[in-house]
Structure formats: C-alpha cells, structure tokens
Motif scaffolding. Structure first.
Motif, PDB file in Angstrom:
ATOM      1  N   ASN A 217      55.674  60.722  56.697  1.00 36.36           N
ATOM      2  CA  ASN A 217      54.673  59.837  57.466  1.00 36.36           C
ATOM      3  C   ASN A 217      53.414  59.571  56.825  1.00 36.36           C
ATOM      4  O   ASN A 217      53.082  58.191  57.071  1.00 36.36           O
ATOM      5  CB  ASN A 217      54.407  60.912  58.903  1.00 36.36           C
ATOM      6  N   ASP A 218      52.788  60.312  56.178  1.00 39.83           N
ATOM      7  CA  ASP A 218      51.691  59.790  55.239  1.00 39.83           C
ATOM      8  C   ASP A 218      52.006  58.608  54.263  1.00 39.83           C
ATOM      9  O   ASP A 218      51.421  57.710  54.137  1.00 39.83           O
ATOM     10  CB  ASP A 218      50.964  60.674  54.558  1.00 39.83           C
ATOM     11  N   PHE A 219      53.140  58.752  53.570  1.00 37.11           N
ATOM     12  CA  PHE A 219      53.741  57.736  52.673  1.00 37.11           C
ATOM     13  C   PHE A 219      54.170  56.342  53.206  1.00 37.11           C
ATOM     14  O   PHE A 219      53.627  55.431  52.782  1.00 37.11           O
ATOM     15  CB  PHE A 219      54.911  58.435  52.074  1.00 37.11           C
ATOM     16  N   LEU A 220      54.544  56.663  54.542  1.00 31.64           N
ATOM     17  CA  LEU A 220      55.113  55.231  55.004  1.00 31.64           C
ATOM     18  C   LEU A 220      53.927  54.738  55.981  1.00 31.64           C
ATOM     19  O   LEU A 220      53.993  53.351  56.201  1.00 31.64           O
ATOM     20  CB  LEU A 220      56.346  55.665  56.176  1.00 31.64           C
ATOM     21  N   ASN A 221      52.959  55.380  56.388  1.00 32.86           N
ATOM     22  CA  ASN A 221      51.955  54.980  57.137  1.00 32.86           C
ATOM     23  C   ASN A 221      50.687  55.295  56.768  1.00 32.86           C
ATOM     24  O   ASN A 221      49.869  55.807  57.265  1.00 32.86           O
ATOM     25  CB  ASN A 221      52.184  55.526  58.666  1.00 32.86           C
ATOM     26  N   PRO A 222      50.416  54.902  55.346  1.00 32.54           N
ATOM     27  CA  PRO A 222      49.059  54.898  54.702  1.00 32.54           C
ATOM     28  C   PRO A 222      47.788  54.879  55.669  1.00 32.54           C
ATOM     29  O   PRO A 222      46.679  55.632  55.697  1.00 32.54           O
ATOM     30  CB  PRO A 222      48.939  54.530  53.396  1.00 32.54           C
ATOM     31  N   LYS A 223      47.673  53.773  56.298  1.00 29.05           N
ATOM     32  CA  LYS A 223      46.750  53.493  57.149  1.00 29.05           C
ATOM     33  C   LYS A 223      46.245  54.534  58.255  1.00 29.05           C
ATOM     34  O   LYS A 223      45.077  54.560  58.675  1.00 29.05           O
ATOM     35  CB  LYS A 223      46.572  52.074  57.546  1.00 29.05           C
ATOM     36  N   ASP A 224      47.191  55.238  58.519  1.00 29.79           N
ATOM     37  CA  ASP A 224      46.833  56.270  59.631  1.00 29.79           C
ATOM     38  C   ASP A 224      46.851  57.559  59.201  1.00 29.79           C
ATOM     39  O   ASP A 224      46.996  58.537  59.960  1.00 29.79           O
ATOM     40  CB  ASP A 224      47.999  56.071  60.753  1.00 29.79           C
ATOM     41  N   SER A 225      47.176  57.907  57.855  1.00 27.36           N
ATOM     42  CA  SER A 225      46.975  58.985  57.353  1.00 27.36           C
ATOM     43  C   SER A 225      45.504  59.823  57.251  1.00 27.36           C
ATOM     44  O   SER A 225      44.697  59.092  57.069  1.00 27.36           O
ATOM     45  CB  SER A 225      47.688  59.092  55.726  1.00 27.36           C
ATOM     46  N   GLU A 226      45.540  61.196  57.020  1.00 23.19           N
ATOM     47  CA  GLU A 226      44.207  61.883  57.300  1.00 23.19           C
ATOM     48  C   GLU A 226      43.873  62.391  55.716  1.00 23.19           C
ATOM     49  O   GLU A 226      43.356  63.086  55.394  1.00 23.19           O
ATOM     50  CB  GLU A 226      44.180  62.947  58.041  1.00 23.19           C
ATOM     51  N   ASN A 227      45.234  61.782  54.800  1.00 23.22           N
ATOM     52  CA  ASN A 227      45.192  62.578  53.563  1.00 23.22           C
ATOM     53  C   ASN A 227      44.193  61.865  52.717  1.00 23.22           C
ATOM     54  O   ASN A 227      44.421  60.602  52.468  1.00 23.22           O
ATOM     55  CB  ASN A 227      46.484  62.373  52.885  1.00 23.22           C
ATOM     56  N   GLU A 228      43.227  62.327  52.143  1.00 27.43           N
ATOM     57  CA  GLU A 228      41.986  61.408  51.477  1.00 27.43           C
ATOM     58  C   GLU A 228      42.622  61.033  50.375  1.00 27.43           C
ATOM     59  O   GLU A 228      42.225  60.038  49.912  1.00 27.43           O
ATOM     60  CB  GLU A 228      40.967  62.607  51.267  1.00 27.43           C
ATOM     61  N   GLU A 229      43.324  61.594  49.745  1.00 27.63           N
ATOM     62  CA  GLU A 229      43.973  61.118  48.257  1.00 27.63           C
ATOM     63  C   GLU A 229      44.607  59.511  48.652  1.00 27.63           C
ATOM     64  O   GLU A 229      44.519  58.742  47.982  1.00 27.63           O
ATOM     65  CB  GLU A 229      44.920  62.114  47.494  1.00 27.63           C
ATOM     66  N   ILE A 230      45.337  59.522  49.830  1.00 32.40           N
ATOM     67  CA  ILE A 230      46.087  58.280  50.148  1.00 32.40           C
ATOM     68  C   ILE A 230      44.741  57.388  50.478  1.00 32.40           C
ATOM     69  O   ILE A 230      45.188  56.307  50.203  1.00 32.40           O
ATOM     70  CB  ILE A 230      47.065  58.573  51.241  1.00 32.40           C
ATOM     71  N   GLN A 231      44.118  58.136  51.204  1.00 31.58           N
ATOM     72  CA  GLN A 231      42.762  56.849  51.569  1.00 31.58           C
ATOM     73  C   GLN A 231      42.235  56.345  50.576  1.00 31.58           C
ATOM     74  O   GLN A 231      41.920  54.950  50.671  1.00 31.58           O
ATOM     75  CB  GLN A 231      41.806  57.552  52.749  1.00 31.58           C
ATOM     76  N   VAL A 232      41.891  57.105  49.621  1.00 26.21           N
ATOM     77  CA  VAL A 232      41.212  56.614  48.262  1.00 26.21           C
ATOM     78  C   VAL A 232      42.257  55.601  47.679  1.00 26.21           C
ATOM     79  O   VAL A 232      41.733  54.527  47.270  1.00 26.21           O
ATOM     80  CB  VAL A 232      40.835  57.681  47.464  1.00 26.21           C
ATOM     81  N   TRP A 233      43.318  55.859  47.456  1.00 27.25           N
ATOM     82  CA  TRP A 233      44.337  54.897  46.994  1.00 27.25           C
ATOM     83  C   TRP A 233      44.405  53.567  47.789  1.00 27.25           C
ATOM     84  O   TRP A 233      44.472  52.562  47.126  1.00 27.25           O
ATOM     85  CB  TRP A 233      45.742  55.614  47.198  1.00 27.25           C
ATOM     86  N   LEU A 234      44.428  53.604  49.247  1.00 24.04           N
ATOM     87  CA  LEU A 234      44.208  52.475  49.816  1.00 24.04           C
ATOM     88  C   LEU A 234      43.087  51.410  49.396  1.00 24.04           C
ATOM     89  O   LEU A 234      43.281  50.445  49.244  1.00 24.04           O
ATOM     90  CB  LEU A 234      44.270  52.711  51.163  1.00 24.04           C
TER      91      LEU A 234
END
Length: 380
Positions: A217-234
């Motif tokens: 879910n985080d992988f496919l919907n990065p803008k809605d993720s609470e994973n900080e590593e994904i947020q920083v990647w974005l």
C-alpha cells in the motif's frame, strides 16, 4: 435470486457511473470565483457508488481479482492503519437491500440519490449526533471513502501480482516488466530498475525482501504513506525537478520560483489566505539549520501541500462541500441543505478552490513528475 440481483446491480452500476460523469455533475464547482484550478478526481462520496465502480472494474478485468484464487479468500479480512478491507462483504453484503436505491424511470434505471443521502446522513452525523454534519464529520467520512479506494486498489494489485499466492510480493513479482538479469541494474533514472528498487526497499520496512499488504500500500500510494523514508524519497524527486543548479537542495530562489506557489495553492484549502506566510517567512521557517538551503528532510512539514494524496484531497473535498452546500454559512450541513444540492455529492471531480480572498490568483503550475498515483500504478 442472487444471480438476478447481481445482474440487476451490474446494470445499475453503469447508471451510477453515467450519473457521476454526466455533464451536470462535471459542471458543478466551476462557478467559484478567483480560486485556482485543481481538477482532482476524488473517491465517490457514496460508498454504494464506490462499490458499483469496483464491480464494473472487476467485470471489465475478466475476474482478475477473483478472491477464490488467492490465499486472502472471501472468508478473510485484511486490516492496516485502523482501516479494514472486508472481503467477505465487499461484493455480497446487502446486495438485495441495495436494489431499493434504484428506480425505473421510463425503462431506465436511476439511482435515487435523495434516498441515498437520507440513508447516509445519520451515518455521517455521529460525533456529536446532533442533526448537523460538521466539517470534522465530513472529513472523517471522506477520508474513510479514500482509504477504502486505496485499500481496494492495493488488494487488487496484490492478487494480480502474487504469483505464488503467499500473500506478499518479491522484487521480481513487483517489477515483472524487467527480466531477472535486468533486476541487477542500479540505473537510478526515473522508471528504471534502480529507481524502483530504491522505492521497494523504502517500503520493505522489515527488510525481508518482500512486501506485505501494508508495505505494498505504501509502495503504490507513496503520497498517502506515513513511512518517512518514502516521504523523503518523494521530496527528493520533487527537488530533482526544481533544483536548477543540481546541488540536491533548494536555495531561496528555487523555492520561490518552483515550490512556493504549489505550497500556497494547497495551503489555501487549509488556512485563510492572510494566515499563509510569505515566501521569505516560509523558507526561514523550514530552514532548520539556518544554512539557507532546504533539504528533502526540511521539506517534510509541507509534504502534503507539495504532494497531496487521496487522503489530503478527501479533506479538501469536505471543505469544498461545506462551502458549496452550507446555505446559512454556519459551518455545518443540515439534511435539507444536502437535499437542496444533492447532485454535487455525486460529482466526480471538484475543479476549483473556494476563494478565501477578493484577489484573483495566478495560474497554478505543479512540478510533479508523478502527479497522480494512478500514473505510478500504471508504471508499476
């Protein structure tokens, strides 16, 4: 009897989609003054419409989401982040009860949206249950619909990609478009193997080399993720398109020219225009180490203005509905106000921001390489 009801509802689904895409519904929201164009396709306000759209989508896909061919079968329930996908009820619960919401007018099925709004009103009016729908109650309802849609799309991809049926996806199952040999590449060009691998690793929180449903879910919907590593990647991706001197961070000129208007455009959904800081003030507020540059980590406080996702847009949609429907401007909705504007709740797109000032705004430009997570999923 059940097959007959399902067939009836499939026809009704076509009617629902026609209703939500009709010229009348598309026009709604275009008369606002001075607001910037947003044009976001939000999750359906009515969960019955969402269910019908999913049925049509699965019908078109030829059963690619068949629950019986996946370990998360029709007897299971999958949960994350206090949200639930109940597979036992998604397509069968209250099917016969749903039929009552459709009426036959001259041989054509029409959704009785008045009856639907009368049914939904007490479900939204919960805290407190006072005969009014507040902005908070409307935001909660809309966010639930957005999460429901995100969960469905993620579950659909899990079923489609999970070739060994173990309930998780390997890197190869995720990146099926690349050969095993190509997966060894570290090319970080957007859309290439290394770029995807970095995002896969960000989503793989437990580091086991597989994505479970939550991680997918985080992988496919990065803008809605609470994973900080994904947020920083974005945000690094955002900086890459704004960083004129290619030093990996934003100076004030780059922030002013490329980022501030995006931030301001979306911040105006959340605050009154007079409360939004000027570019110099916002830059100084974000520049935590006072080095006159902004890194991806320092941009985290404005992530959802730079990269609004489904959940953020759900809250914007709630504000839009209050602005459009609240006739006496008391900040809440009565059932009569909703019934007097019933078609707006079945509009597929809200296209303009309500105006918080008397000034006209400039054209809105978004330097977003993945402006829609559907595009992200299409690449995937």
């Amino acid at each position: 009897m059940k097959l007959a009801v399902v067939g009836y509802l499939m026809v009704a689904a076509t009617v629902v989609v026609f209703l939500t895409l009709s010229p009348t519904s598309r026009r709604l929201g275009r008369h606002l003054h001075g607001g910037r164009r947003l044009g976001h396709k939000h999750a359906p306000f009515d969960p019955l419409v969402g269910k019908m759209e999913r049925r049509m989508e699965e019908e078109r896909s030829g059963g690619s989401t068949d629950e019986n061919h996946h370990p998360m079968s029709s007897s299971s329930t999958t949960s994350w982040d206090n949200s639930t996908v109940d597979l036992s009820s998604d397509d069968t619960k209250e099917e016969e009860g749903e039929e009552e919401y459709f009426k036959d007018i001259k041989g054509k099925l029409r959704l009785n949206i008045t009856m639907r709004l009368l049914t939904m009103f007490p479900l939204i009016d919960k805290d407190p249950k006072d005969g009014f729908i507040s902005l908070k109650e409307l935001e909660i309802w809309n966010v639930e619909r957005a999460v429901e849609r995100l969960n469905y799309k993620t579950l659909k991809e899990m079923r489609r990609r999970d070739e060994d049926g173990d309930g998780s996806l390997s890197l190869f199952e995720c990146l099926h478009q690349f050969s095993l040999k190509n997966l060894e590449s570290n090319d970080m060009t957007p859309g290439q193997v290394g770029w995807w691998k970095e995002q896969f690793n960000n989503a793989d929180v437990d580091g086991n080399g597989f994505l479970d449903l939550h991680e997918l879910n985080d992988f496919l919907n990065p803008k809605d993720s609470e994973n900080e590593e994904i947020q920083v990647w974005l945000l690094r991706e955002k900086i890459r398109y704004m960083d004129d001197d290619r030093d990996g961070k934003l100076n004030f000129v780059e922030f002013h020219d490329h980022a501030y208007d995006i931030y301001k455009n979306h911040a105006e959904y959340e605050y009154h225009k007079k409360d939004i800081p000027k570019p110099e003030q916002k830059f100084a507020e974000l520049d935590l180490n006072f080095d006159k540059f902004l890194t991806a980590e320092e941009l985290l406080p404005i992530l959802h203005q730079l990269y609004p996702g489904e959940i953020t847009y759900a809250t914007y949609y709630a504000k839009f509905l209050i602005h459009e429907v609240d006739g006496d401007k008391d900040g809440k909705l009565t059932i009569n106000e909703m019934l007097n504007h019933e078609e707006i709740f079945y509009s597929k797109v809200f296209e303009e921001e309500f105006d918080n000032s008397d000034d006209d705004d400039d054209e809105y430009y978004d330097y977003d390489d993945y402006d829609d997570d559907d595009d992200f999923r299409d690449e995937f």
